[in-house]
Design a protein around this motif. Sequence first.
Motif, PDB file in Angstrom:
ATOM      1  N   THR A   1      -1.564  46.595  -6.545  1.00  9.68           N
ATOM      2  CA  THR A   1      -0.435  46.730  -6.838  1.00  9.68           C
ATOM      3  C   THR A   1       0.518  45.195  -6.818  1.00  9.68           C
ATOM      4  OG1 THR A   1       0.363  47.193  -4.714  1.00  9.68           O
ATOM      5  CG2 THR A   1      -0.263  48.984  -5.802  1.00  9.68           C
ATOM      6  N   PRO A   2       1.583  45.327  -7.385  1.00 11.54           N
ATOM      7  CA  PRO A   2       2.530  44.169  -7.632  1.00 11.54           C
ATOM      8  C   PRO A   2       2.882  43.821  -6.217  1.00 11.54           C
ATOM      9  CG  PRO A   2       3.157  45.531  -9.331  1.00 11.54           C
ATOM     10  CD  PRO A   2       2.243  46.233  -8.582  1.00 11.54           C
ATOM     11  N   ILE A   3       3.157  44.737  -5.225  1.00  8.66           N
ATOM     12  CA  ILE A   3       3.754  44.407  -3.840  1.00  8.66           C
ATOM     13  C   ILE A   3       2.486  43.818  -2.973  1.00  8.66           C
ATOM     14  CG2 ILE A   3       4.258  45.427  -1.678  1.00  8.66           C
ATOM     15  CD1 ILE A   3       5.721  47.568  -3.270  1.00  8.66           C
ATOM     16  N   ARG A   4       1.592  44.138  -3.101  1.00  6.95           N
ATOM     17  CA  ARG A   4       0.484  43.558  -2.411  1.00  6.95           C
ATOM     18  C   ARG A   4       0.145  42.157  -3.058  1.00  6.95           C
ATOM     19  NH1 ARG A   4      -5.062  46.722  -1.272  1.00  6.95           N
ATOM     20  NH2 ARG A   4      -4.950  45.103   0.004  1.00  6.95           N
ATOM     21  N   ILE A   5       0.195  41.934  -4.457  1.00 14.90           N
ATOM     22  CA  ILE A   5      -0.026  40.467  -4.944  1.00 14.90           C
ATOM     23  C   ILE A   5       1.389  39.834  -4.298  1.00 14.90           C
ATOM     24  CG2 ILE A   5       0.083  39.212  -7.261  1.00 14.90           C
ATOM     25  CD1 ILE A   5      -1.028  41.593  -8.542  1.00 14.90           C
ATOM     26  N   ALA A   6       2.342  39.901  -4.172  1.00 16.07           N
ATOM     27  CA  ALA A   6       3.504  39.318  -3.916  1.00 16.07           C
ATOM     28  C   ALA A   6       3.378  39.013  -2.403  1.00 16.07           C
ATOM     29  CB  ALA A   6       4.766  40.212  -4.026  1.00 16.07           C
ATOM     30  N   ALA A   7       2.784  40.194  -1.566  1.00 18.19           N
ATOM     31  CA  ALA A   7       2.581  39.976  -0.244  1.00 18.19           C
ATOM     32  C   ALA A   7       1.542  38.582   0.141  1.00 18.19           C
ATOM     33  CB  ALA A   7       2.010  41.077   0.454  1.00 18.19           C
ATOM     34  N   ILE A   8       0.425  38.759  -0.618  1.00 19.97           N
ATOM     35  CA  ILE A   8      -0.482  37.826  -0.357  1.00 19.97           C
ATOM     36  C   ILE A   8      -0.092  36.390  -1.021  1.00 19.97           C
ATOM     37  CG2 ILE A   8      -2.808  37.021  -1.416  1.00 19.97           C
ATOM     38  CD1 ILE A   8      -3.760  40.043  -1.547  1.00 19.97           C
ATOM     39  N   ALA A   9       0.466  36.416  -1.917  1.00 22.27           N
ATOM     40  CA  ALA A   9       1.228  35.154  -2.373  1.00 22.27           C
ATOM     41  C   ALA A   9       2.079  34.460  -1.473  1.00 22.27           C
ATOM     42  CB  ALA A   9       2.019  35.174  -3.742  1.00 22.27           C
ATOM     43  N   LEU A  10       3.136  35.412  -0.717  1.00 19.40           N
ATOM     44  CA  LEU A  10       3.829  34.805   0.259  1.00 19.40           C
ATOM     45  C   LEU A  10       3.218  34.405   1.554  1.00 19.40           C
ATOM     46  CD1 LEU A  10       6.844  37.645   0.542  1.00 19.40           C
ATOM     47  CD2 LEU A  10       7.168  34.960   0.194  1.00 19.40           C
ATOM     48  N   ILE A  11       1.876  34.798   1.841  1.00 23.66           N
ATOM     49  CA  ILE A  11       1.256  34.576   3.099  1.00 23.66           C
ATOM     50  C   ILE A  11       0.588  33.020   2.739  1.00 23.66           C
ATOM     51  CG2 ILE A  11      -1.005  35.116   4.480  1.00 23.66           C
ATOM     52  CD1 ILE A  11       0.063  38.102   3.965  1.00 23.66           C
TER      53      ILE A  11
ATOM     54  N   GLY B   1       3.015  39.591   5.466  1.00 28.14           N
ATOM     55  CA  GLY B   1       2.458  40.623   6.549  1.00 28.14           C
ATOM     56  C   GLY B   1       2.784  42.099   6.328  1.00 28.14           C
ATOM     57  N   LEU B   2       4.355  42.071   6.623  1.00 28.34           N
ATOM     58  CA  LEU B   2       5.104  43.243   6.472  1.00 28.34           C
ATOM     59  C   LEU B   2       4.777  44.024   5.149  1.00 28.34           C
ATOM     60  CD1 LEU B   2       8.186  42.301   8.576  1.00 28.34           C
ATOM     61  CD2 LEU B   2       6.311  43.672   9.259  1.00 28.34           C
TER      62      LEU B   2
ATOM     63  N   VAL C   1       1.338  45.360   5.030  1.00 27.65           N
ATOM     64  CA  VAL C   1       1.208  46.734   5.843  1.00 27.65           C
ATOM     65  C   VAL C   1       1.926  47.872   5.137  1.00 27.65           C
ATOM     66  CG1 VAL C   1       1.710  47.772   8.066  1.00 27.65           C
ATOM     67  CG2 VAL C   1       0.642  45.467   7.985  1.00 27.65           C
ATOM     68  N   MET C   2       3.308  47.726   4.888  1.00 33.90           N
ATOM     69  CA  MET C   2       3.906  48.554   4.230  1.00 33.90           C
ATOM     70  C   MET C   2       3.607  49.224   2.935  1.00 33.90           C
ATOM     71  SD  MET C   2       6.232  49.413   6.597  1.00 33.90           S
ATOM     72  CE  MET C   2       7.109  48.801   8.046  1.00 33.90           C
ATOM     73  N   GLY C   3       3.099  48.265   2.246  1.00 37.50           N
ATOM     74  CA  GLY C   3       2.505  48.649   1.005  1.00 37.50           C
ATOM     75  C   GLY C   3       1.282  49.456   0.894  1.00 37.50           C
ATOM     76  N   SER C   4       0.402  49.211   2.041  1.00 35.28           N
ATOM     77  CA  SER C   4      -0.794  49.947   2.289  1.00 35.28           C
ATOM     78  C   SER C   4      -0.676  51.277   2.757  1.00 35.28           C
ATOM     79  CB  SER C   4      -1.826  49.289   3.041  1.00 35.28           C
ATOM     80  OG  SER C   4      -1.274  48.986   4.200  1.00 35.28           O
ATOM     81  N   LYS C   5       0.427  51.427   3.482  1.00 33.73           N
ATOM     82  CA  LYS C   5       1.015  52.760   4.083  1.00 33.73           C
ATOM     83  C   LYS C   5       1.533  53.829   3.219  1.00 33.73           C
ATOM     84  CE  LYS C   5       1.530  51.510   9.022  1.00 33.73           C
ATOM     85  NZ  LYS C   5       2.420  51.508  10.031  1.00 33.73           N
ATOM     86  N   LYS C   6       2.143  53.145   2.049  1.00 37.08           N
ATOM     87  CA  LYS C   6       2.841  53.948   1.058  1.00 37.08           C
ATOM     88  C   LYS C   6       1.626  54.515   0.069  1.00 37.08           C
ATOM     89  CE  LYS C   6       7.372  53.077  -0.544  1.00 37.08           C
ATOM     90  NZ  LYS C   6       8.246  52.400  -1.428  1.00 37.08           N
ATOM     91  N   GLY C   7       0.912  53.737  -0.136  1.00 41.60           N
ATOM     92  CA  GLY C   7      -0.105  54.067  -1.140  1.00 41.60           C
ATOM     93  C   GLY C   7      -1.418  54.893  -0.753  1.00 41.60           C
TER      94      GLY C   7
END
Length: 73
Positions: free
Chosen positions: A2-12, A63-64, A67-73
């Motif tokens: 998902t785009p949220i996971r991609i953004a999260a990994i890019a931020l990390i 990281g947040l 985690v939040m993106g994986s709990k939603k989906g």
Amino acid sequence: MTPIRIAAIALIIAGVLGLAYGGFSYTKDTTAVKVGPLELKVKEKETVNVPMWAGVGAIVIGGLLLVMGSKKG
């Protein structure tokens, strides 16, 4: 992915790189003198320092989001 996971990994990744390098530099061309059709251009080296809190914050927010993106989906 998902785009949220991609953004999260890019931020990390950006946070880790910011902490590892502490900043980056780049070169820009500027016009020093312009007289009629003649121009004198100068290359200036600029340095941007990345504060430690910004790197840590990017890692925490990434990281947040991960985690939040994986709990939603």
